[in-house]
Design an enzyme around this catalytic site. Structure first.
Site, PDB file in Angstrom:
ATOM      1  CB  SER A 138      -0.869   0.006   1.257  1.00 56.26           C
ATOM      2  OG  SER A 138      -1.372   1.310   1.505  1.00 56.26           O
ATOM      3  CE1 TYR A 151      -4.445  -2.238   4.752  1.00 57.84           C
ATOM      4  CE2 TYR A 151      -3.155  -0.225   4.512  1.00 57.84           C
ATOM      5  CZ  TYR A 151      -3.858  -1.262   3.950  1.00 57.84           C
ATOM      6  OH  TYR A 151      -4.003  -1.330   2.584  1.00 57.84           O
TER       7      TYR A 151
HETATM    8  C1  4PL Z   1      -3.544   6.689   0.802  1.00 61.84           C
HETATM    9  O1  4PL Z   1      -4.199   1.257   1.697  1.00 61.84           O
HETATM   10  O2  4PL Z   1      -3.038   3.874   0.765  1.00 61.84           O
HETATM   11  C2  4PL Z   1      -6.455   5.235   2.529  1.00 61.84           C
HETATM   12  C3  4PL Z   1      -6.963   2.767   3.031  1.00 61.84           C
HETATM   13  N1  4PL Z   1      -5.584   6.103   1.984  1.00 61.84           N
HETATM   14  O3  4PL Z   1      -6.162   1.632   2.715  1.00 61.84           O
HETATM   15  C4  4PL Z   1      -5.053   2.024   2.073  1.00 61.84           C
HETATM   16  C5  4PL Z   1      -4.457   5.679   1.393  1.00 61.84           C
HETATM   17  C6  4PL Z   1      -6.195   3.900   2.514  1.00 61.84           C
HETATM   18  C7  4PL Z   1      -4.149   4.333   1.354  1.00 61.84           C
HETATM   19  C8  4PL Z   1      -5.048   3.455   1.938  1.00 61.84           C
END
Ligand code: 4PL
Length: 245
Positions: A138, A151
Site C-alpha cells: 500500500s 495496517y
Molecule cells: C492513501 O491502503 O493507501 C487510505 C486505506 N488512503 O487503505 C489504504 C491511502 C487507505 C491508502 C489506503
C-alpha cells in the site's frame, strides 16, 4: 491478450475489490483461477464469472488449517503458476482506539496470513522451478496514512518480507513482487471512513481522479506474466503519482 493460457492461479481476497478485479483479468486471459476469500459465496461468484475449471474456496488466510484446506484444492490442479495475495483487513482505527487485540487482528490476517499463503504456494512452485507471486502492499507505507498504524506496519512487513522471499526463491526461478496501490474505490473502502479521504488523496496525485480496482489490475497482470521474469523483489506504486520514490 491471452498471457495466462494453461496457467493455474490462486488469488486471495477474490470476492471483491482489487482481488476480484485481478481474478477476473487472469481468468479472461486464460488462467484457471482458484478464487479464495473469507466470503466463500463471493469467491464462488467470482469463479462462476470466470467460468471454465475455476473454483471458489472459502478461506480465512489467518487460519493455518484453512490455508491447508485451500491448498489441498490447489493441489488437485497439479501445479501453481501464479499467486496473488490481495486479502487483507483495511481498518480505520484512530491510534487511541488501537489496543493489542486490534493490533493482533490486523497482523493475523495481513502478515500471518501472507506468510501461510506464501509458504504453501511456494512449496508447490518450487517443484516446478517456476512461479509468480504478487503481494498487495500500500502506498500508505510511504505516506504514513492516519487511522491505520497497525495496517501501515503490516504493509511495511509485506514489502520487506516480499524482498526477502524474492531472495529465497530466486534459485527456483520464482519471482516475488508487490504492487502498492493508493486509495482505491473498493467495497471495503466504501464501507469505511476512508471514503472521505478521496478529495485529499486526489489533491496529492499527479494524475487526478479516484482510483478504481481496474486501475491496479494491469500492473499485477504484468508482474504475473511470463515476460516479467527479470523483475523480482520490487514494489511498484500504482497510485496516480501520489507517492514518488
Ligand atoms: C492513501 O491502503 O493507501 C487510505 C486505506 N488512503 O487503505 C489504504 C491511502 C487507505 C491508502 C489506503
Amino acid at each position: 491478450m491471452q498471457r495466462f493460457q494453461g496457467r493455474v492461479a490462486v488469488v486471495s481476497g477474490a470476492a471483491q475489490g482489487m482481488g476480484k478485479a485481478v481474478a477476473l483479468r487472469l481468468g479472461s486471459e486464460g488462467a484457471t483461477v482458484i478464487a479464495a476469500d473469507i466470503n466463500g459465496a463471493g469467491a464462488e461468484k467470482t469463479a462462476k464469472e470466470i467460468g471454465g475449471k475455476s473454483i471458489g474456496v472459502a478461506c480465512d488466510i489467518g487460519d493455518e488449517a484453512a490455508v491447508a484446506k485451500l491448498f489441498a484444492e490447489v493441489a488437485k490442479f497439479g501445479k501453481l503458476d501464479v499467486q496473488v495475495n490481495a486479502a487483507a483487513i483495511v481498518p480505520f482505527t484512530p491510534w487511541d482506539k488501537i489496543d493489542f487485540a486490534e493490533w493482533r487482528r490486523i497482523m493475523r490476517v495481513n502478515l500471518d496470513g501472507l506468510f501461510l499463503m506464501c509458504k504453501a504456494g511456494s512449496d508447490i512452485m518450487r517443484k516446478a522451478d517456476y512461479g509468480r507471486i504478487i503481494n498487495f502492499c500500500s502506498n500508505s507505507i510511504f505516506a504514513g496514512t492516519p487511522n491505520m498504524a497497525h495496517y501501515v506496519a503490516s504493509k511495511g512487513g509485506v514489502m520487506t518480507f516480499s524482498r526477502a522471499l524474492a531472495t529465497e526463491l530466486g534459485g527456483n526461478k520464482i519471482t516475488v513482487n508487490c504492487v502498492a496501490p493508493g486509495l482505491v474505490n473498493s467495497e471495503s473502502v466504501q464501507a469505511s471512513q476512508h471514503k472521505e479521504a478521496f478529495g485529499f488523496v486526489e489533491m496529492l496525485q499527479a494524475i487526478k481522479g479516484h482510483g478504481q480496482p481496474e486501475d491496479v489490475v494491469p500492473a499485477v497482470a504484468f508482474l504475473a506474466s511470463d515476460e516479467a521474469h527479470w523483475i523480482t523483489g520490487q514494489t511498484l506504486v500504482v497510485d496516480a503519482g501520489m507517492v514518488r520514490w
